[in-house]
Design a protein around this motif. Structure first.
Motif, PDB file in Angstrom:
ATOM      1  N   ALA A  72       0.802  -1.221   0.000  1.00 39.74           N
ATOM      2  CA  ALA A  72       0.000   0.000   0.000  1.00 39.74           C
ATOM      3  C   ALA A  72       0.836   1.272   0.000  1.00 39.74           C
ATOM      4  O   ALA A  72       0.322   2.352  -0.310  1.00 39.74           O
ATOM      5  CB  ALA A  72      -0.940  -0.006   1.212  1.00 39.74           C
ATOM      6  N   ASP A  73       2.120   1.161   0.346  1.00 40.55           N
ATOM      7  CA  ASP A  73       2.955   2.364   0.442  1.00 40.55           C
ATOM      8  C   ASP A  73       3.850   2.573  -0.771  1.00 40.55           C
ATOM      9  O   ASP A  73       4.715   3.462  -0.766  1.00 40.55           O
ATOM     10  CB  ASP A  73       3.815   2.306   1.699  1.00 40.55           C
ATOM     11  CG  ASP A  73       4.830   1.153   1.673  1.00 40.55           C
ATOM     12  OD1 ASP A  73       4.614   0.218   0.876  1.00 40.55           O
ATOM     13  OD2 ASP A  73       5.800   1.189   2.443  1.00 40.55           O
ATOM     14  N   ARG A  74       3.665   1.792  -1.835  1.00 38.28           N
ATOM     15  CA  ARG A  74       4.568   1.892  -2.992  1.00 38.28           C
ATOM     16  C   ARG A  74       3.785   2.278  -4.245  1.00 38.28           C
ATOM     17  O   ARG A  74       2.863   1.580  -4.675  1.00 38.28           O
ATOM     18  CB  ARG A  74       5.292   0.564  -3.227  1.00 38.28           C
ATOM     19  CG  ARG A  74       6.310   0.604  -4.373  1.00 38.28           C
ATOM     20  CD  ARG A  74       7.085  -0.703  -4.469  1.00 38.28           C
ATOM     21  NE  ARG A  74       7.835  -0.950  -3.260  1.00 38.28           N
ATOM     22  CZ  ARG A  74       9.060  -0.457  -3.018  1.00 38.28           C
ATOM     23  NH1 ARG A  74       9.650   0.305  -3.931  1.00 38.28           N
ATOM     24  NH2 ARG A  74       9.674  -0.734  -1.890  1.00 38.28           N
ATOM     25  N   ALA A  75       4.157   3.408  -4.857  1.00 35.70           N
ATOM     26  CA  ALA A  75       3.537   3.825  -6.109  1.00 35.70           C
ATOM     27  C   ALA A  75       3.971   2.887  -7.236  1.00 35.70           C
ATOM     28  O   ALA A  75       5.131   2.465  -7.290  1.00 35.70           O
ATOM     29  CB  ALA A  75       3.934   5.253  -6.442  1.00 35.70           C
ATOM     30  N   LEU A  76       3.048   2.567  -8.128  1.00 37.77           N
ATOM     31  CA  LEU A  76       3.349   1.722  -9.282  1.00 37.77           C
ATOM     32  C   LEU A  76       3.088   2.529 -10.551  1.00 37.77           C
ATOM     33  O   LEU A  76       1.938   2.764 -10.927  1.00 37.77           O
ATOM     34  CB  LEU A  76       2.496   0.457  -9.270  1.00 37.77           C
ATOM     35  CG  LEU A  76       2.683  -0.495 -10.467  1.00 37.77           C
ATOM     36  CD1 LEU A  76       4.134  -0.938 -10.596  1.00 37.77           C
ATOM     37  CD2 LEU A  76       1.765  -1.708 -10.337  1.00 37.77           C
ATOM     38  N   PHE A  77       4.153   2.983 -11.187  1.00 37.93           N
ATOM     39  CA  PHE A  77       4.027   3.715 -12.446  1.00 37.93           C
ATOM     40  C   PHE A  77       3.817   2.717 -13.576  1.00 37.93           C
ATOM     41  O   PHE A  77       4.613   1.793 -13.758  1.00 37.93           O
ATOM     42  CB  PHE A  77       5.267   4.565 -12.698  1.00 37.93           C
ATOM     43  CG  PHE A  77       5.453   5.667 -11.691  1.00 37.93           C
ATOM     44  CD1 PHE A  77       4.663   6.797 -11.728  1.00 37.93           C
ATOM     45  CD2 PHE A  77       6.411   5.550 -10.693  1.00 37.93           C
ATOM     46  CE1 PHE A  77       4.823   7.813 -10.795  1.00 37.93           C
ATOM     47  CE2 PHE A  77       6.584   6.551  -9.761  1.00 37.93           C
ATOM     48  CZ  PHE A  77       5.785   7.686  -9.803  1.00 37.93           C
ATOM     49  N   PHE A  78       2.755   2.930 -14.319  1.00 32.71           N
ATOM     50  CA  PHE A  78       2.336   2.008 -15.373  1.00 32.71           C
ATOM     51  C   PHE A  78       2.557   2.688 -16.717  1.00 32.71           C
ATOM     52  O   PHE A  78       1.891   3.679 -17.045  1.00 32.71           O
ATOM     53  CB  PHE A  78       0.869   1.639 -15.131  1.00 32.71           C
ATOM     54  CG  PHE A  78       0.072   1.220 -16.330  1.00 32.71           C
ATOM     55  CD1 PHE A  78       0.569   0.298 -17.239  1.00 32.71           C
ATOM     56  CD2 PHE A  78      -1.210   1.718 -16.532  1.00 32.71           C
ATOM     57  CE1 PHE A  78      -0.178  -0.093 -18.337  1.00 32.71           C
ATOM     58  CE2 PHE A  78      -1.964   1.331 -17.623  1.00 32.71           C
ATOM     59  CZ  PHE A  78      -1.442   0.428 -18.531  1.00 32.71           C
ATOM     60  N   ALA A  79       3.538   2.189 -17.477  1.00 35.93           N
ATOM     61  CA  ALA A  79       3.829   2.764 -18.788  1.00 35.93           C
ATOM     62  C   ALA A  79       2.749   2.323 -19.769  1.00 35.93           C
ATOM     63  O   ALA A  79       2.772   1.195 -20.261  1.00 35.93           O
ATOM     64  CB  ALA A  79       5.212   2.322 -19.263  1.00 35.93           C
ATOM     65  N   PRO A 117       8.655   5.076  -1.780  1.00 40.58           N
ATOM     66  CA  PRO A 117       8.981   3.893  -2.590  1.00 40.58           C
ATOM     67  C   PRO A 117       8.216   3.899  -3.908  1.00 40.58           C
ATOM     68  O   PRO A 117       7.051   4.316  -3.964  1.00 40.58           O
ATOM     69  CB  PRO A 117       8.537   2.723  -1.703  1.00 40.58           C
ATOM     70  CG  PRO A 117       8.519   3.272  -0.317  1.00 40.58           C
ATOM     71  CD  PRO A 117       8.118   4.707  -0.450  1.00 40.58           C
ATOM     72  N   ALA A 118       8.869   3.425  -4.964  1.00 43.34           N
ATOM     73  CA  ALA A 118       8.247   3.457  -6.281  1.00 43.34           C
ATOM     74  C   ALA A 118       8.600   2.207  -7.060  1.00 43.34           C
ATOM     75  O   ALA A 118       9.556   1.494  -6.747  1.00 43.34           O
ATOM     76  CB  ALA A 118       8.693   4.699  -7.054  1.00 43.34           C
ATOM     77  N   ALA A 119       7.812   1.953  -8.098  1.00 44.20           N
ATOM     78  CA  ALA A 119       8.051   0.829  -8.997  1.00 44.20           C
ATOM     79  C   ALA A 119       7.562   1.216 -10.385  1.00 44.20           C
ATOM     80  O   ALA A 119       6.740   2.137 -10.535  1.00 44.20           O
ATOM     81  CB  ALA A 119       7.338  -0.427  -8.515  1.00 44.20           C
ATOM     82  N   LEU A 120       8.063   0.507 -11.381  1.00 42.62           N
ATOM     83  CA  LEU A 120       7.706   0.775 -12.769  1.00 42.62           C
ATOM     84  C   LEU A 120       7.278  -0.518 -13.435  1.00 42.62           C
ATOM     85  O   LEU A 120       8.002  -1.512 -13.396  1.00 42.62           O
ATOM     86  CB  LEU A 120       8.911   1.364 -13.514  1.00 42.62           C
ATOM     87  CG  LEU A 120       8.773   1.524 -15.026  1.00 42.62           C
ATOM     88  CD1 LEU A 120       7.742   2.592 -15.360  1.00 42.62           C
ATOM     89  CD2 LEU A 120      10.125   1.873 -15.640  1.00 42.62           C
ATOM     90  N   LEU A 121       6.105  -0.509 -14.064  1.00 40.88           N
ATOM     91  CA  LEU A 121       5.575  -1.674 -14.773  1.00 40.88           C
ATOM     92  C   LEU A 121       5.674  -1.446 -16.272  1.00 40.88           C
ATOM     93  O   LEU A 121       5.165  -0.443 -16.793  1.00 40.88           O
ATOM     94  CB  LEU A 121       4.112  -1.903 -14.376  1.00 40.88           C
ATOM     95  CG  LEU A 121       3.373  -3.016 -15.118  1.00 40.88           C
ATOM     96  CD1 LEU A 121       3.984  -4.384 -14.804  1.00 40.88           C
ATOM     97  CD2 LEU A 121       1.888  -3.005 -14.751  1.00 40.88           C
ATOM     98  N   ILE A 122       6.346  -2.374 -16.957  1.00 38.55           N
ATOM     99  CA  ILE A 122       6.521  -2.300 -18.403  1.00 38.55           C
ATOM    100  C   ILE A 122       5.880  -3.525 -19.042  1.00 38.55           C
ATOM    101  O   ILE A 122       6.066  -4.657 -18.576  1.00 38.55           O
ATOM    102  CB  ILE A 122       8.017  -2.261 -18.776  1.00 38.55           C
ATOM    103  CG1 ILE A 122       8.692  -1.047 -18.147  1.00 38.55           C
ATOM    104  CG2 ILE A 122       8.205  -2.269 -20.286  1.00 38.55           C
ATOM    105  CD1 ILE A 122       8.244   0.288 -18.699  1.00 38.55           C
ATOM    106  N   ALA A 142      12.922   4.466 -19.067  1.00 34.01           N
ATOM    107  CA  ALA A 142      12.153   4.970 -17.932  1.00 34.01           C
ATOM    108  C   ALA A 142      12.913   4.794 -16.620  1.00 34.01           C
ATOM    109  O   ALA A 142      12.842   5.651 -15.732  1.00 34.01           O
ATOM    110  CB  ALA A 142      10.803   4.260 -17.864  1.00 34.01           C
ATOM    111  N   THR A 143      13.644   3.702 -16.491  1.00 34.43           N
ATOM    112  CA  THR A 143      14.445   3.513 -15.281  1.00 34.43           C
ATOM    113  C   THR A 143      15.523   4.587 -15.182  1.00 34.43           C
ATOM    114  O   THR A 143      15.759   5.159 -14.109  1.00 34.43           O
ATOM    115  CB  THR A 143      15.087   2.117 -15.272  1.00 34.43           C
ATOM    116  OG1 THR A 143      14.060   1.123 -15.259  1.00 34.43           O
ATOM    117  CG2 THR A 143      15.977   1.931 -14.049  1.00 34.43           C
ATOM    118  N   ALA A 144      16.187   4.867 -16.298  1.00 35.29           N
ATOM    119  CA  ALA A 144      17.216   5.914 -16.308  1.00 35.29           C
ATOM    120  C   ALA A 144      16.609   7.267 -15.941  1.00 35.29           C
ATOM    121  O   ALA A 144      17.207   8.046 -15.181  1.00 35.29           O
ATOM    122  CB  ALA A 144      17.880   5.980 -17.680  1.00 35.29           C
ATOM    123  N   LEU A 145      15.426   7.552 -16.453  1.00 35.96           N
ATOM    124  CA  LEU A 145      14.764   8.815 -16.139  1.00 35.96           C
ATOM    125  C   LEU A 145      14.450   8.911 -14.655  1.00 35.96           C
ATOM    126  O   LEU A 145      14.691   9.942 -14.018  1.00 35.96           O
ATOM    127  CB  LEU A 145      13.483   8.943 -16.972  1.00 35.96           C
ATOM    128  CG  LEU A 145      12.684  10.234 -16.797  1.00 35.96           C
ATOM    129  CD1 LEU A 145      13.524  11.447 -17.161  1.00 35.96           C
ATOM    130  CD2 LEU A 145      11.416  10.179 -17.660  1.00 35.96           C
TER     131      LEU A 145
END
Length: 249
Positions: free
Chosen positions: A167-174, A192-197, A236-239
């Motif tokens: 619940a405490d981690r944002a999930l950026f969805f490309a 905390p963050a995460a990226l979904l590709i 996106a990870t580099a950004l």
């Protein structure tokens, strides 16, 4: 008077080892590691090798014995503690083997803390060779001088991933259909963050609806062009690392 050469030299080979290190610890290597040191790097007794144990950090070690099939080293001094990686997860959908290998390698080099493979409906694969994955990220960590290996999750189906999402981690969805520009979304996020590709074929409509209905998911766009999965993951990870990570420290 000639200057005393730095020890260990910057050119010293680097290896991750399973054994936890301490001053005076003896490390016996065989197999691929020994072959690399003895036949590729041609180390001899007295030479320096940099060791990392993914627990205490980075150590300077001295070669004690160097045979064709085994190499023994002694840990001499700790050079750096284990680094605290940015709290960023990469959640890439499984791709074809060579393309996913590239994602694993570059995510490690870029500083991702955890790699969580995802299985979606349009994935061309549904499993990974764990030993091979570990070898790829370890070699990448050695090359880029990381002192901490990325955490590796077992491949998870998208539905299960979202169901158990913290619940405490944002999930950026490309999302190729649009969202907030990535740089803007990353700049306005904290914690905390995460990226979904997605996979080669993208997310289907049902998956997209499921994602957009999740309270932790933040749809983003990676620009006007449709990117391959591996390109999107790396770019996106580099950004994120440039905006919120450790690149400006």
């Amino acid at each position: 008077m000639a200057a005393t050469p730095a020890w260990p030299p910057r050119s010293a080979p680097r290896l991750f080892v399973a054994q936890q290190l301490a001053v005076g610890a003896m490390v016996a290597l065989d197999g691929n590691a020994a072959n690399y040191l003895s036949r590729v790097m041609r180390v001899a007794p007295g030479d320096a090798v940099i060791l990392c144990d993914d627990a205490t950090g980075e150590w300077a070690a001295r070669v004690v014995e160097a045979g064709k099939r085994s190499v023994t080293l002694e840990a001499v001094e700790r050079l750096r503690p284990r680094e605290d990686m940015p709290d960023f997860w990469l959640c890439p959908a499984l791709l074809k083997k060579d393309r996913f290998d590239l994602v694993l390698e570059k995510a490690t080099e870029l500083g991702v803390r955890r790699i969580q493979p995802v299985i979606t409906r349009r994935c061309v694969a549904d499993k990974l060779n764990a030993e091979r994955v570990r070898a790829i990220v370890t070699e990448a960590a050695e090359q880029c001088a990381r002192t901490a290996l990325p955490e590796l999750g077992e491949p998870a189906k998208l539905e299960a991933l979202l169901r158990d999402w913290p619940a405490d981690r944002a999930l950026f969805f490309a999302d190729e259909l649009g969202g907030v520009p990535a740089a803007q979304a990353f700049s306005g996020s904290t914690g905390p963050a995460a990226l979904l590709i997605g996979p080669e074929g993208g997310f289907d409509d049902t998956e997209r609806e499921l994602l957009r209905a999740h309270r932790q998911v933040k749809p983003i766009t990676l620009g006007p062009r449709i990117l391959r999965g591996e390109t999107a993951a790396i770019a996106a990870t580099a950004l994120w690392m440039g905006v919120q990570g450790d690149w400006n420290k």
